[in-house]
Design an enzyme around this catalytic site. Structure first.
Site, PDB file in Angstrom:
ATOM      1  CG  HIS A  44      39.555  18.980  40.579  1.00 38.19           C
ATOM      2  ND1 HIS A  44      39.375  20.291  40.946  1.00 38.19           N
ATOM      3  CD2 HIS A  44      38.465  18.319  41.024  1.00 38.19           C
ATOM      4  CE1 HIS A  44      38.208  20.415  41.568  1.00 38.19           C
ATOM      5  NE2 HIS A  44      37.638  19.241  41.625  1.00 38.19           N
ATOM      6  CG  ASP A 174      38.194  25.650  35.066  1.00 40.39           C
ATOM      7  OD1 ASP A 174      37.082  25.533  35.616  1.00 40.39           O
ATOM      8  OD2 ASP A 174      39.129  24.836  35.239  1.00 40.39           O
ATOM      9  CD1 TRP A 226      21.607  39.089  41.427  1.00 40.72           C
ATOM     10  CD2 TRP A 226      22.160  39.493  43.549  1.00 40.72           C
ATOM     11  NE1 TRP A 226      22.134  40.354  41.484  1.00 40.72           N
ATOM     12  CE2 TRP A 226      22.476  40.631  42.770  1.00 40.72           C
ATOM     13  CE3 TRP A 226      22.422  39.509  44.922  1.00 40.72           C
ATOM     14  CZ2 TRP A 226      23.041  41.785  43.321  1.00 40.72           C
ATOM     15  CZ3 TRP A 226      22.980  40.652  45.461  1.00 40.72           C
ATOM     16  CH2 TRP A 226      23.278  41.780  44.674  1.00 40.72           C
ATOM     17  CE  LYS A 227      24.406  40.879  38.184  1.00 35.21           C
ATOM     18  NZ  LYS A 227      24.931  41.778  37.154  1.00 35.21           N
ATOM     19  N   GLY A 306      43.928  32.121  32.065  1.00 35.54           N
ATOM     20  CA  GLY A 306      44.789  31.071  31.525  1.00 35.54           C
ATOM     21  C   GLY A 306      46.264  31.366  31.748  1.00 35.54           C
TER      22      GLY A 306
END
Lengths: 334, 334
Positions: A44, A174, A226-227, A306
């Protein structure tokens, strides 16, 4: 090749100005995209810059657009992003959430009709660097099947929670709701590697860690099966129903590259209610306890969310940002 | 055996009164615990009631304690739960978040020094039934290793996002950060069944879907592997640092059954900012799009989060709540 942060920033800024962006806004966008690569989120950052410029050229991203207030009440506001840059719109929205938090203790800003915000963590860092706790998330095009399905009708809807540390080595979660990104699968496929855990289903409907097999079916698995599927759905519901922006279903009906997404930003000015020094000390106890974990055989260092980003940042500041020659040449030719 | 909701409620209420709880508060706690079983969360309903009463008897749960305000600013408040019932404390805190949201659009209440809130979704339903969007989470004792570690230094820290539907069939995501609960592993082990996906690591350090092998090592995997691990950590940081309550590390140092945990509750009165009818319509588009998914071979019905709960509720209302004879006899003998 490796490129210095400042060089990457100035080339991208110049290209954005050539494509109709004001110098100030071009500087903000180029800075964040260079920073994404600097801090290890290569997918990104510089690698996605040419696609952003193509978005401007095709009319999906409108460089001159600014967010406009649609409605508000007390500590909550919602804005139309008017298809401006995803990065500047999202920075603006987190600024608004922080302004409201300063006044009310907590603030929320919604953003509709905006563009891809690139790295989700950017807006978490934006808030924690000013001393706020923050939560934010976005919806996306459908790119993940719900649990038990074969076709993609959920977004991967990246989700961020961020909390500051006193020394600036902030805690930032994130994560997209897929176990892996398409980018990560492509990289592994080209390198001839397997994923560390199952990434999706193969054509026989079996869980597979073979990136080529999963790229073929496009049946990515949600993180936690599924979570992650259920969490993705609620993130979309919150992002679209609280703002009256587009839900993933609505985004799927737009033509062209992903655009027109919905986002929510929350900031908490917790220092108005508790002693910030005591909050920092609580966080340090939590980090110390985590880092005393007994490592599994063959596992890498135990890190808090982080921490890995800062390693990438330090190395890339020192050695330059790794960039593929082809990617860089394409940017230079834009 | 199967027990009618009203019978389960009245027996549990009576037992709580016998153990020093006021009739009003006993009714609230017994109602929610009976409802948890009614709605299919058996582990945190009738099956856990005897343990709750033992908690009262051992002094961990103080039936007469009420939450007290510690500090507040604008739309945010924090309370000391004073080791009262987890259920009544959490209902109170969500009520406070909703009251603040009515005034400011969004409200947040923190709760420290409280007890196990049983089913996390309870507080999501509490808010959506009154028309608010809600987020809440709790920390817990350490019961999950962080990714790459063998010893448990993270909580499973259940997390809830809830949004109302017009017809009352609300959308509620309720998930702990482990892929499976210890309760689910025990049930499968007794039934001689495998888990549907890997639940943890066996003694050779390999991913395993054998519940007995994972119960032996207690190396549960986080949902989404490193993703659930990182999210669990940030949930703990938020729950403890914003409230100055105990973090998971602090909770690990207390003796006896889990107590003294920290929780956060957020409510959003989005109807103050957007047309609620339009928000409902957006949600219906999202649900319809999801439910049109093409099912995988052998998969069950495609459901949205919260749908399965309603099936259990309808069946158990009709047929009674399934309860193990031994569990019920233990309650009667308390």
């Amino acid at each position: 090749m490796r490129i210095a942060f400042d060089d990457a920033l100035s080339v991208m800024r110049e290209k954005l100005v050539e494509h109709g962006t004001s110098p100030e806004k071009a500087g903000m966008v180029a800075y964040e995209m260079a920073r994404n690569s600097l801090e290890g989120t290569y997918t990104h950052g510089i690698n996605r810059f040419a696609r952003l410029v193509r978005g401007i050229d095709s009319g999906i991203v409108i460089p001159g657009a600014e967010p406009t207030l649609i409605s508000s009440f007390g500590a909550i506001e919602r804005y139309d992003g008017n298809l401006g840059f995803g990065i500047t719109n999202a920075l603006f929205a987190m600024d608004r959430a922080m302004a409201k938090a300063s006044e009310h203790g907590i603030g929320m800003a919604g953003l509709v009709n905006t563009n891809h915000w690139m790295r989700a963590a950017t807006y978490g860092y934006h808030a924690v660097e000013k001393g706020y706790a923050a939560i934010c998330f976005t919806n996306t095009i459908p790119n993940m099947p719900t649990w038990g399905a074969v076709d993609s009708r959920l977004g991967n809807n990246p989700f961020v929670m961020a909390f500051p540390r006193k020394d600036g080595r902030h805690m930032v979660f994130d994560s997209a709701m897929t176990q892996f990104s398409y980018g990560a699968l492509e990289v592994a496929r080209l390198a001839g590697e397997r994923m560390s855990v199952a990434a999706g289903f193969d054509k026989d409907g079996l869980l597979s860690d073979d990136p080529a097999a999963v790229l073929e079916t496009r049946r990515m698995i949600p993180a936690g099966f599924w979570k992650g599927s259920a969490l993705s759905f609620l993130l979309d519901i919150f992002a679209s129903c609280i703002t009256l922006g587009r839900c993933v279903a609505d985004i799927s009906r737009l033509e062209g590259d992903e655009h027109g997404v919905s986002q929510l930003f929350f900031a908490i000015d917790y220092g108005k209610m508790v002693d910030e020094e005591e909050a920092y000390r609580t966080a340090e106890r939590a980090i110390a306890f985590l880092k005393e974990s007994k490592k599994a055989d063959g596992a890498g260092e135990i890190v808090y969310p982080g921490e890995r980003m800062m390693r990438a940042r330090e190395r890339n500041l020192r050695e330059g940002i790794p960039v593929d020659d082809g990617v860089w040449n394409e940017i230079l030719s834009l």
